[in-house]
Enzyme design. Sequence first.
Site, PDB file in Angstrom:
ATOM      1  NE  ARG A  56       3.077   2.890  -7.227  1.00 57.16           N
ATOM      2  CZ  ARG A  56       2.501   3.583  -8.204  1.00 57.16           C
ATOM      3  NH1 ARG A  56       1.386   4.234  -7.984  1.00 57.16           N
ATOM      4  NH2 ARG A  56       3.014   3.603  -9.407  1.00 57.16           N
ATOM      5  CG  HIS A  60      -0.811  -0.302  -8.940  1.00 58.81           C
ATOM      6  ND1 HIS A  60       0.294  -0.313  -9.749  1.00 58.81           N
ATOM      7  CD2 HIS A  60      -0.964   0.984  -8.551  1.00 58.81           C
ATOM      8  CE1 HIS A  60       0.782   0.920  -9.852  1.00 58.81           C
ATOM      9  NE2 HIS A  60       0.048   1.709  -9.129  1.00 58.81           N
ATOM     10  CG  ASN A  88       7.691  -2.741 -14.277  1.00 54.52           C
ATOM     11  OD1 ASN A  88       8.205  -1.631 -14.396  1.00 54.52           O
ATOM     12  ND2 ASN A  88       7.996  -3.760 -15.055  1.00 54.52           N
ATOM     13  CG  HIS A 185       0.404   9.967  -3.545  1.00 59.48           C
ATOM     14  ND1 HIS A 185       0.019  10.606  -4.691  1.00 59.48           N
ATOM     15  CD2 HIS A 185       0.475   8.646  -3.863  1.00 59.48           C
ATOM     16  CE1 HIS A 185      -0.148   9.712  -5.662  1.00 59.48           C
ATOM     17  NE2 HIS A 185       0.115   8.520  -5.185  1.00 59.48           N
TER      18      HIS A 185
HETATM   19  C1  HEM Z   1      -5.049   9.507  -7.916  1.00 62.73           C
HETATM   20  C2  HEM Z   1      -4.361   8.826  -8.799  1.00 62.73           C
HETATM   21  C3  HEM Z   1      -2.985   8.322  -8.522  1.00 62.73           C
HETATM   22  C4  HEM Z   1      -1.893   8.521  -9.301  1.00 62.73           C
HETATM   23  C5  HEM Z   1      -1.859   9.268 -10.624  1.00 62.73           C
HETATM   24  C6  HEM Z   1      -0.774   7.902  -8.642  1.00 62.73           C
HETATM   25  C7  HEM Z   1       0.504   7.861  -9.144  1.00 62.73           C
HETATM   26  C8  HEM Z   1       1.609   7.418  -8.450  1.00 62.73           C
HETATM   27  C9  HEM Z   1       2.962   7.429  -8.945  1.00 62.73           C
HETATM   28  C10 HEM Z   1       3.370   7.896 -10.336  1.00 62.73           C
HETATM   29  C11 HEM Z   1       3.774   6.981  -7.960  1.00 62.73           C
HETATM   30  C12 HEM Z   1       5.285   6.867  -7.997  1.00 62.73           C
HETATM   31  C13 HEM Z   1       5.757   5.673  -8.746  1.00 62.73           C
HETATM   32  C14 HEM Z   1       7.252   5.716  -8.868  1.00 62.73           C
HETATM   33  O1  HEM Z   1       7.751   6.607  -9.548  1.00 62.73           O
HETATM   34  O2  HEM Z   1       7.926   4.863  -8.278  1.00 62.73           O
HETATM   35  C15 HEM Z   1       2.936   6.675  -6.841  1.00 62.73           C
HETATM   36  C16 HEM Z   1       3.393   6.188  -5.642  1.00 62.73           C
HETATM   37  C17 HEM Z   1       2.575   5.801  -4.611  1.00 62.73           C
HETATM   38  N1  HEM Z   1       1.197   5.804  -4.604  1.00 62.73           N
HETATM   39 FE1  HEM Z   1       0.005   6.650  -6.003  1.00 62.73          FE
HETATM   40  N2  HEM Z   1      -1.195   7.348  -7.478  1.00 62.73           N
HETATM   41  C18 HEM Z   1      -2.541   7.579  -7.358  1.00 62.73           C
HETATM   42  C19 HEM Z   1      -3.361   7.136  -6.340  1.00 62.73           C
HETATM   43  C20 HEM Z   1      -2.933   6.394  -5.267  1.00 62.73           C
HETATM   44  C21 HEM Z   1      -3.799   5.763  -4.309  1.00 62.73           C
HETATM   45  C22 HEM Z   1      -5.324   5.744  -4.396  1.00 62.73           C
HETATM   46  C23 HEM Z   1      -2.996   5.173  -3.381  1.00 62.73           C
HETATM   47  C24 HEM Z   1      -3.392   4.387  -2.169  1.00 62.73           C
HETATM   48  C25 HEM Z   1      -4.481   4.636  -1.462  1.00 62.73           C
HETATM   49  C26 HEM Z   1      -1.631   5.466  -3.747  1.00 62.73           C
HETATM   50  C27 HEM Z   1      -0.528   5.090  -3.027  1.00 62.73           C
HETATM   51  C28 HEM Z   1       0.777   5.303  -3.415  1.00 62.73           C
HETATM   52  C29 HEM Z   1       1.920   5.006  -2.578  1.00 62.73           C
HETATM   53  C30 HEM Z   1       1.874   4.479  -1.154  1.00 62.73           C
HETATM   54  C31 HEM Z   1       3.059   5.305  -3.332  1.00 62.73           C
HETATM   55  C32 HEM Z   1       4.517   5.115  -2.914  1.00 62.73           C
HETATM   56  C33 HEM Z   1       4.953   3.727  -3.333  1.00 62.73           C
HETATM   57  C34 HEM Z   1       6.315   3.307  -2.793  1.00 62.73           C
HETATM   58  O3  HEM Z   1       7.016   4.105  -2.176  1.00 62.73           O
HETATM   59  O4  HEM Z   1       6.662   2.142  -3.010  1.00 62.73           O
HETATM   60  N3  HEM Z   1      -1.628   6.185  -4.906  1.00 62.73           N
HETATM   61  N4  HEM Z   1       1.621   6.940  -7.162  1.00 62.73           N
HETATM   62  C1  LIG Z   2       8.827  -3.676 -16.420  1.00 61.10           C
HETATM   63  O1  LIG Z   2       7.964  -3.630 -17.540  1.00 61.10           O
HETATM   64  C2  LIG Z   2       8.630  -3.627 -18.773  1.00 61.10           C
HETATM   65  C3  LIG Z   2       7.569  -3.516 -19.849  1.00 61.10           C
HETATM   66  O2  LIG Z   2       6.909  -2.305 -19.738  1.00 61.10           O
HETATM   67  C4  LIG Z   2       9.444  -4.920 -18.917  1.00 61.10           C
HETATM   68  O3  LIG Z   2      10.143  -4.879 -20.127  1.00 61.10           O
HETATM   69  C5  LIG Z   2      10.420  -5.035 -17.758  1.00 61.10           C
HETATM   70  O4  LIG Z   2      11.057  -6.278 -17.804  1.00 61.10           O
HETATM   71  C6  LIG Z   2       9.700  -4.908 -16.425  1.00 61.10           C
HETATM   72  N1  LIG Z   2      10.680  -4.847 -15.349  1.00 61.10           N
HETATM   73  C7  LIG Z   2      10.601  -5.589 -14.257  1.00 61.10           C
HETATM   74  C8  LIG Z   2      11.654  -5.355 -13.227  1.00 61.10           C
HETATM   75  O5  LIG Z   2       9.730  -6.404 -14.078  1.00 61.10           O
END
Ligand code: HEM
Ligand SMILES: *[C@@H]1O[C@H](CO)[C@@H](O)[C@H](O)[C@H]1NC(C)=O
Length: 314
Positions: A56, A60, A88, A185
């Site tokens: 991820r 990003h 973040n 995902h």
């Molecule tokens: C298509 C658009 C995408 C959206 C809208 C999206 C959105 C998200 C969101 C909202 C999360 C969860 C964040 C959280 O709540 O902690 C997430 C997790 C994740 N995403 Fe995506 N993502 C996208 C594309 C991708 C791509 C292209 C990759 C890598 C090739 C990716 C890899 C991951 C991984 C591995 C996680 C899990 C992270 C963790 O467990 O630390 N995502 N994503």
């Molecule tokens: C995450 O981002 C927010 C701003 O959107 C900031 O206020 C906060 O300190 C950040 N948290 C961490 C753990 O970096």
Amino acid sequence: MALQSVFVITFVLFSCVNALSSNYYDQTCPDAESTIRQVVKKAMSNDKTVPAALLRMHFHDCFVRGCDGSVLLNSTKNNQAEKDGPPNISLHSFYVIDVAKKQIENMCPGVVSCADILALAARDAVTLSGGPYWAVPKGRKDGRISIASETRQLPGPNFNISQLQQSFSQRGLSLDDLVALSGGHTLGFSHCSSFRNRIENFDSKNDVDPSLDASFAANLKKICPVKNTTKNAGATMDTTTFLFDNAYYKLILQKKGLFSSDSTLLTNSRTKTLVLNFANSQHEFFKAFADSMIKMSSISGSGQEIRHDCRFVN
Ligand code: HEM
Ligand SMILES: *[C@@H]1O[C@H](CO)[C@@H](O)[C@H](O)[C@H]1NC(C)=O
Ligand SMILES: *[C@@H]1O[C@H](CO)[C@@H](O)[C@H](O)[C@H]1NC(C)=O
Ligand SMILES: *[C@@H]1O[C@H](CO)[C@@H](O)[C@H](O)[C@H]1NC(C)=O
Ligand SMILES: *[C@@H]1O[C@H](CO)[C@@H](O)[C@H](O)[C@H]1NC(C)=O
């Protein structure tokens, strides 16, 4: 005519200077790749959430200012960096990049960029989790700018297919890349805030998103009650959270895709066909994922330096 040639030659030179290549460090730091793999392997053995974090993090990095390591920079007194931007909560395990960088600096100081280390670590994270291997093109330079508010340029989990298509095409990525890369995902975890829109006050007619399987939604509601003060509550992204496989696509077909941005891949005939293909063939998914990762990791930034410390500009 002469002027035109100058432009053409300048363009060709410029392109060559910026072209990435898979043997970029063969002469200057031949052990860089094996060092990174060892560091990722060791970190994974201590913490199973590391691979998802690295994958991820690379996504990003590439979607904001190109793949230039901007996601790795720390905030400073005068600047809030990307890693402190809105989404973040999900980024972690930055220390893995620091450990790899330190070892590589000891071997070949000032040679290997942080952006390349991240691209390689993301590939290793996938391969070591059971996913495909691909040769990573290298030669990225590290950028000096990282701005928290620019993380708003990342696609959101409530995006529909046209919003996703636009976000990807702005970066030279196709609908096919979108479906393949969404397969990232298959690893990891999501906080309730990323899918709460689907399980609570969805729209004027439905409390729960009707495109979600009802019992799956009921379970998510249980995990994420309105007043859960546990900040870390959430769900795994698929049923085999530490294994890089094609389960993600099978779940989408069962209406158990976690985000709207996952489910929406069924709303377009091209993307739906690919979801079906990848659900039926892990081999096809792996091939497409590797190709699309090479494309994503080649989104160029405007980096100019090789950082000594991935958290700070030189
Ligand atoms: C298509 C658009 C995408 C959206 C809208 C999206 C959105 C998200 C969101 C909202 C999360 C969860 C964040 C959280 O709540 O902690 C997430 C997790 C994740 N995403 Fe995506 N993502 C996208 C594309 C991708 C791509 C292209 C990759 C890598 C090739 C990716 C890899 C991951 C991984 C591995 C996680 C899990 C992270 C963790 O467990 O630390 N995502 N994503
Ligand atoms: C995450 O981002 C927010 C701003 O959107 C900031 O206020 C906060 O300190 C950040 N948290 C961490 C753990 O970096
Ligand atoms: C970078 O920031 C993180 C928290 O955002 C902090 O824990 C860490 O100590 C900082 N690194 C350095 C070398 O200052
Ligand atoms: C996607 O969302 C945007 C913004 O809300 C909207 O304008 C557009 O019509 C939606 N597209 C589809 C296909 O639902
Ligand atoms: C809040 O979330 C945590 C973590 O997912 C979960 O274990 C706990 O049961 C939830 N709290 C309530 C009151 O349901």
